[in-house]
Write an enzyme that holds these catalytic residues in place. Structure first.
Site, PDB file in Angstrom:
ATOM      1  N   THR B  96       8.826   5.579  25.880  1.00 56.44           N
ATOM      2  CA  THR B  96       9.162   7.164  26.689  1.00 56.44           C
ATOM      3  C   THR B  96       7.947   7.893  25.967  1.00 56.44           C
ATOM      4  OG1 THR B  96      11.771   6.333  26.263  1.00 56.44           O
ATOM      5  CG2 THR B  96      11.650   8.603  25.489  1.00 56.44           C
ATOM      6  N   LYS B 172      14.039   8.667  32.575  1.00 58.07           N
ATOM      7  CA  LYS B 172      14.539   8.199  31.550  1.00 58.07           C
ATOM      8  C   LYS B 172      14.775   9.488  30.876  1.00 58.07           C
ATOM      9  CE  LYS B 172      14.602   6.542  27.284  1.00 58.07           C
ATOM     10  NZ  LYS B 172      15.470   5.914  27.250  1.00 58.07           N
ATOM     11  N   LYS B 241      12.858  15.059  19.584  1.00 62.29           N
ATOM     12  CA  LYS B 241      11.029  15.184  19.954  1.00 62.29           C
ATOM     13  C   LYS B 241      11.829  14.734  21.353  1.00 62.29           C
ATOM     14  CE  LYS B 241       9.229  11.093  21.102  1.00 62.29           C
ATOM     15  NZ  LYS B 241       9.079  10.174  21.151  1.00 62.29           N
TER      16      LYS B 241
END
Lengths: 293, 293, 293, 293
Positions: B96, B172, B241
């Protein structure tokens, strides 16, 4: 059993028609605009001239009204349900109303020795017509037991929330809030995807194909993908009204709900820009326009 | 086939172990901390001393790294994958990472005549171990075709997003945003319900029993009901994040996402109050505390 | 001139006392709790037993009441001001009330041939005692001309907003919103400064020494620096009530105000955590706590 | 004294010209585009070919650059200021940069035995030309003492923030955040007033005539009233960049700032709708459009 039924809007008509067709009970209906009762009378319902008359002699009366003031109007006055419902009889309110209103109505019935259950429903008119609604019901256990057979004809599942009627209204409002939050979520993600070169339908396919495989994403996601904001299935001002009811409960309970504030503001913005007739999913149009799409 | 695999954190280990056990391919692994590779070597994997070595002579290399900087570190320098991967070989990144990073990595490979596919995954380590992840994959169609057999061993379903690799990373990130939005939604509704006298578990039962019958509500809803915020399954700073990566993509595309801002602020608030080790579902604790619960 | 004055809370008492002491007019006062009128009677005011009596025979009556319902109560019924005020006489409402309420009150007076002006005030009791309030006044020009001499004794400056009385209430509500927005602004900036090693007082010195040299920053900034959140000068629930009035006007006009939603949510959160007695500047405590301070 | 001055954009030019005209110091200037230095050379400034040359032999050098990367570029490399500035000499950075960047620059100078002060300024080019800026300065006390005489020629007032240089940058960022928050506040209040029939100018008159009598409301309020959003005095993307710097500091310090998120989202939305050239006050246009105005 002889059942009273008050309120024949889109939802009330569908529910009452289903009851007449499938339950075998005799139904006496009342609606503010009598013309809307015609199709029900045609299939065997009796027509009452007042809410009072709809409640007279019944052991159980259901109501499905547009909002709190319509419910108050049907209850009070010389022609109202409070005046007609026998002592010991049960009023089951299917409407989406304020938590505080449910508490007031429960108290009004209690003062007269009548009983009250809140049983708001999840679903649209087509689910109502098919007896496929979901129902959140709350009230004294014997009252719920008594309502259950009829509720079973109205919906595919009844959730018992507790013994305080208004708790069911609180759950219903939470549900409507969660629907709008899911719409906002998809709207923002779709705007980001679209400007990044990914089709909205593709994003929805991934979401509903993975962790988000639920009716709320499939149903409302498709509307967002197809941009079917008019004609409205559920108008934005009605959604705004519901969000206000959530806000009133939150204010009273001292619960800050910033996501509620966000979706409420987006509904307001959508109505300001697109007019009063847009669907509540129209916040997707607002989010897209705000992204320059 | 001889496969390279870079990055053996919780997710990478589970994926690589599953590949060794089920795919029949020879796997050469590399990890910054070599000790983490021991269990894989024990079941037959070869150990590379550098990312370069892991890529040398392979036609396909997978990577699963913690963040953008870990990926950059594994790619660049004399020992990096860019230096080791043969011309024409394919790098499939499961991590990711930022959309912009994926674009950069694609360009770096392209300059060297190498090929690149982004294939980030949905799911936790237990799903990875069982080969039950969901995968969003993007890149040139022949590259996707080539990666597909191995991806099929890694996940239960592969969604093809398009021919630009970073589009998969965008999808994603949208997914992770949508998960956190669902957590926020449940947290606010549960706080309102709880202060109104309805148990969180009861509300969740109604939601997941009706329109919200999806893994995201069942899985995260249960965590919220049971208040299992430590030990963390996915730490709040990692969630923060990810939300920053969404924010960077949104900034670049000029897309305002107020719900993203809200969940990001709640993550920040949760970390400020509860420390760096709390799970990202800990925003439920924040919402409850903010309601005076 | 013979003046009626209704409502002797902290603000009403201070205004009426100042009028008795400085205006040379005869003042007839009424308050729900008569005991609060004693000090005024001691300096020469006459005491009325009902709002009706306070209005009887007067050409002008002022009112300063806690909220919309207190104003409605003082107006209506057999003992109400509507029943006592002569035809052609003028009611000047100094209260902070809803825009819709002002419209209703104006209509009620109009039906009876009475006149109405909205003249809500900015300032605290000490400014009221000194005749130093700011006043936003709206109504028909001749009515404003007639009220002006008395308003000049109440405040240091009168702003004429227009000929529709409720416009003045709208402006007053905007002002209260802007105050709370300034408090939120300082609270967030101070939290950031403090965690970054800059004292709140230092930040405030720079702000008020440069572009932010206004009473709203000096007065409320000092409260935030000194953390004087109790005893309350203006309780958070009263601030919440005012923000609700702004929200009702915004809903009706279809104006999305996300900053209003934010400060309203922070007031609610503050009350939930700190109790009903905290000052509305207590949102500074909430912001600081949310930052882990 | 012989002074170096790096960066001759709108602000830098105005400051340097004022210094040449009024301070009596010899000034050596550098700018990436040398043509912009011509007018300064015409009035007596010396022209350096590199930042290194601008710093060579100077005891003090000022810089005013557009952003963090421009500052990094001027500092580093063979031609950079770091290479030219003598040991013990002082670099005073007037730029609005990230807190983290100021920390890095301070460390870079420290490694070379050079000294560093952050002294970001408040004000527009016309205030710079007139030596009427406000300055927030931080660094070691002797360094501030040394910079003070020149700063006194640049601005009307110097606020000493502390001995850590980046603290001044934090204060500057807080100031810019507070400006945008005031703009948002006025924009929402004006939209509500306008739809309620009250002219924006009237509302602004009341605000600035009462508690909000400060330059931030007078200056930006007038722009909002007159809807002067182009040509931009300060472009929205630059405002967005500053808000990002605030956000980075807040993220690092773990401070949730929901009002910051709101104004950042509104800037983003404004750019998405109106283009990259609109003034940062253009969020007023966004708020008005969102209200259907």
């Amino acid at each position: 059993m002889d059942i009273g039924f008050i309120g024949l809007g889109a939802m009330g008509s569908a529910i009452a028609t289903n009851l007449v067709n499938t339950s075998g009970h005799a139904i006496t209906v009342w609606n503010r605009t009598a013309a809307k009762a015609e199709s029900l009378v045609a299939v065997g319902a009796k027509l009452a001239k007042t809410p009072k008359e709809a409640g007279a002699g019944k052991s159980i009366v259901f109501s499905m009204l547009a909002d709190d003031s319509a419910l108050h109007a049907a209850l009070s006055g010389d022609d109202g349900l409070l005046a007609g419902l026998p002592k010991g009889a049960l009023h089951v309110s299917l409407s989406t109303i304020a938590v505080a209103t449910a508490d007031q109505v429960a108290a009004l019935h209690h003062e007269r020795g009548q009983r009250y259950v809140s049983a708001p429903v999840f679903g649209r008119p087509d689910a109502a017509a098919a007896g496929r609604l979901f129902i959140a019901a709350a009230g004294a256990a014997p009252d719920l037991d008594e309502a259950e057979p009829v509720l079973a004809a109205i919906g595919q599942k009844v959730f018992r929330i507790g013994d305080k009627p208004s708790a069911a209204n609180l759950v219903k409002l939470c549900g409507n809030f969660a629907i709008l939050a899911a719409i906002e979520t998809m709207a923002e993600a779709m705007a980001l995807a679209e400007k990044g070169g990914v089709a909205k339908a593709k994003l929805l396919e991934v979401l509903t194909g993975t962790l988000f495989d639920a009716p709320v994403y499939r149903t409302y996601g498709r509307i967002l993908v197809e941009e079917r904001f008019t004609p409205a299935g559920f108008k934005a001002p009605l959604g705004l009204k519901d969000m206000r009811l959530v806000g009133e409960a939150a204010d009273k309970s001292r619960v800050a709900m910033p996501l509620l504030s966000l979706v409420r503001d987006h509904l307001l913005e959508t109505i300001a820009k697109e007019g009063e007739d847009i669907d509540w999913t129209g916040i997707g149009k607002t989010v897209a326009r705000n992204a320059g799409i």
